[in-house]
Write a protein that holds these residues in place. Sequence first.
Motif, PDB file in Angstrom:
ATOM      1  N   VAL A 206       0.832  -1.203   0.000  1.00 40.40           N
ATOM      2  CA  VAL A 206       0.000   0.000   0.000  1.00 40.40           C
ATOM      3  C   VAL A 206       0.867   1.253   0.000  1.00 40.40           C
ATOM      4  CG1 VAL A 206      -1.651   1.340   1.371  1.00 40.40           C
ATOM      5  CG2 VAL A 206      -1.971  -1.133   1.098  1.00 40.40           C
ATOM      6  N   LEU A 207       1.941   1.233   0.791  1.00 42.15           N
ATOM      7  CA  LEU A 207       2.837   2.389   0.861  1.00 42.15           C
ATOM      8  C   LEU A 207       3.509   2.649  -0.483  1.00 42.15           C
ATOM      9  CD1 LEU A 207       4.234   4.572   2.540  1.00 42.15           C
ATOM     10  CD2 LEU A 207       5.965   2.872   3.193  1.00 42.15           C
ATOM     11  N   VAL A 208       4.014   1.594  -1.109  1.00 41.15           N
ATOM     12  CA  VAL A 208       4.666   1.752  -2.418  1.00 41.15           C
ATOM     13  C   VAL A 208       3.660   2.248  -3.455  1.00 41.15           C
ATOM     14  CG1 VAL A 208       5.800   0.533  -4.323  1.00 41.15           C
ATOM     15  CG2 VAL A 208       6.440   0.036  -1.954  1.00 41.15           C
ATOM     16  N   GLY A 209       2.452   1.688  -3.439  1.00 41.79           N
ATOM     17  CA  GLY A 209       1.426   2.126  -4.379  1.00 41.79           C
ATOM     18  C   GLY A 209       1.072   3.586  -4.198  1.00 41.79           C
ATOM     19  N   THR A 210       0.993   4.029  -2.944  1.00 44.76           N
ATOM     20  CA  THR A 210       0.699   5.437  -2.665  1.00 44.76           C
ATOM     21  C   THR A 210       1.794   6.339  -3.216  1.00 44.76           C
ATOM     22  OG1 THR A 210      -0.471   4.814  -0.632  1.00 44.76           O
ATOM     23  CG2 THR A 210       0.221   7.112  -0.843  1.00 44.76           C
ATOM     24  N   ILE A 211       3.052   5.946  -2.993  1.00 37.99           N
ATOM     25  CA  ILE A 211       4.171   6.747  -3.504  1.00 37.99           C
ATOM     26  C   ILE A 211       4.150   6.797  -5.024  1.00 37.99           C
ATOM     27  CG2 ILE A 211       6.692   6.882  -3.664  1.00 37.99           C
ATOM     28  CD1 ILE A 211       6.803   5.610  -0.868  1.00 37.99           C
TER      29      ILE A 211
ATOM     30  N   CYS B 295      -4.347   7.676  -7.937  1.00 45.90           N
ATOM     31  CA  CYS B 295      -3.660   7.210  -6.725  1.00 45.90           C
ATOM     32  C   CYS B 295      -4.292   5.914  -6.216  1.00 45.90           C
ATOM     33  CB  CYS B 295      -3.712   8.279  -5.640  1.00 45.90           C
ATOM     34  SG  CYS B 295      -2.508   9.601  -5.844  1.00 45.90           S
ATOM     35  N   PHE B 296      -5.607   5.836  -6.263  1.00 43.58           N
ATOM     36  CA  PHE B 296      -6.300   4.639  -5.783  1.00 43.58           C
ATOM     37  C   PHE B 296      -5.875   3.406  -6.568  1.00 43.58           C
ATOM     38  CE2 PHE B 296      -9.849   1.658  -6.317  1.00 43.58           C
ATOM     39  CZ  PHE B 296     -10.035   1.263  -4.995  1.00 43.58           C
ATOM     40  N   VAL B 297      -5.789   3.491  -7.894  1.00 44.28           N
ATOM     41  CA  VAL B 297      -5.465   2.305  -8.690  1.00 44.28           C
ATOM     42  C   VAL B 297      -4.029   1.841  -8.426  1.00 44.28           C
ATOM     43  CG1 VAL B 297      -7.153   2.872 -10.480  1.00 44.28           C
ATOM     44  CG2 VAL B 297      -4.781   3.607 -10.770  1.00 44.28           C
ATOM     45  N   TYR B 298      -3.113   2.782  -8.150  1.00 47.03           N
ATOM     46  CA  TYR B 298      -1.745   2.374  -7.840  1.00 47.03           C
ATOM     47  C   TYR B 298      -1.666   1.740  -6.452  1.00 47.03           C
ATOM     48  CZ  TYR B 298       0.236   4.332 -12.059  1.00 47.03           C
ATOM     49  OH  TYR B 298       0.548   4.564 -13.379  1.00 47.03           O
TER      50      TYR B 298
END
Length: 336
Positions: A105-110, A213-216
Amino acid sequence: MKQSKTKKSMPAWFGPLMALIILTAILAVVTDRFIYHDNIMNVLRQSSINALVALGMLFVLLTGGIDLSVGSVVALSACVMAVVTKATGITSAIVLIPVGLLCGVLVGTINGLLFTKAKLPHPFVSTLGMMMMLRGVCLLITGARPITGFSGSVLWLGRANFIFPICFILVIIMCILYSILLNRTTLGRQIYAVGGNKEAARLSGIDVDKTVCFVYIVSGFMAALAGIVLLGRISTAYALSGDKYEMDAIAACVIGGASFNGGVGTVLGTLIGAMMIGVLRNGLNLLGAKSDVTQVVIGAVIILAVYIDVMRARAAYNLERNEQARAMEAEEAQQA
């Protein structure tokens, strides 16, 4: 006219499904070991990891983006869980699995923020850099050594069976949830709208940046979940696991009908694409093909999938132009 309407209404996943059935039938004929129960269960386990990563990748592709960091996230989730276990002595899945998922989740948010807020030109750039950084982080925190010693509760997700492998049941559950999200919710419609035309979506009141951002975040979460399943299968966390998983995930999505242009793709098609790659890898292995031959075949499948995507996009564009031309002709005829 009736025939053209039938073709137009044909779902994008129908062709890949037929190809999967034909491929399965061929392998069942050329090698009798393919249809053994143990081998079928093995195909389901192998396909589950790619399917989980591909489901996350589908969300990104639907918005016209791409996430090349998913393979490294697969390794990161397992490596972080291993380091936490070594440092604290914690072996409980209740603690370790959320830690692994949080990494994704953290990596996706970044990744999402780098594209939407830092305004990097294309997600290819940010996710490629993230892919290399995370692989380095995995090597650094593990000392480039494999780490073992996980508890059975942590390994359960990738190892257990309940008629079918638990990991494949997990895939089916995630497919149902994501299919509902994409087809039955406002957020799902917004994801398709952003992929179809970002500017039009923005003008219609959709918060494009939040949607992207949500999809990442979904992509990072699913890659981390796949990493936990992989950990259960091999019982070892090592920095180079998940290598080239992003390629298989992209291929599964595109084979299943998703488009690099965004706005097109289905959960069912992605699952079919992941199954096709799993069946192909397993069949080549049973036929005694060397790993380099398998790489050549999978690479050819990826190229073919991209070519099909280009042809599909071109056909859709030509169809739209023809419809616009006919509409204009009809309007001119009415005015005359």
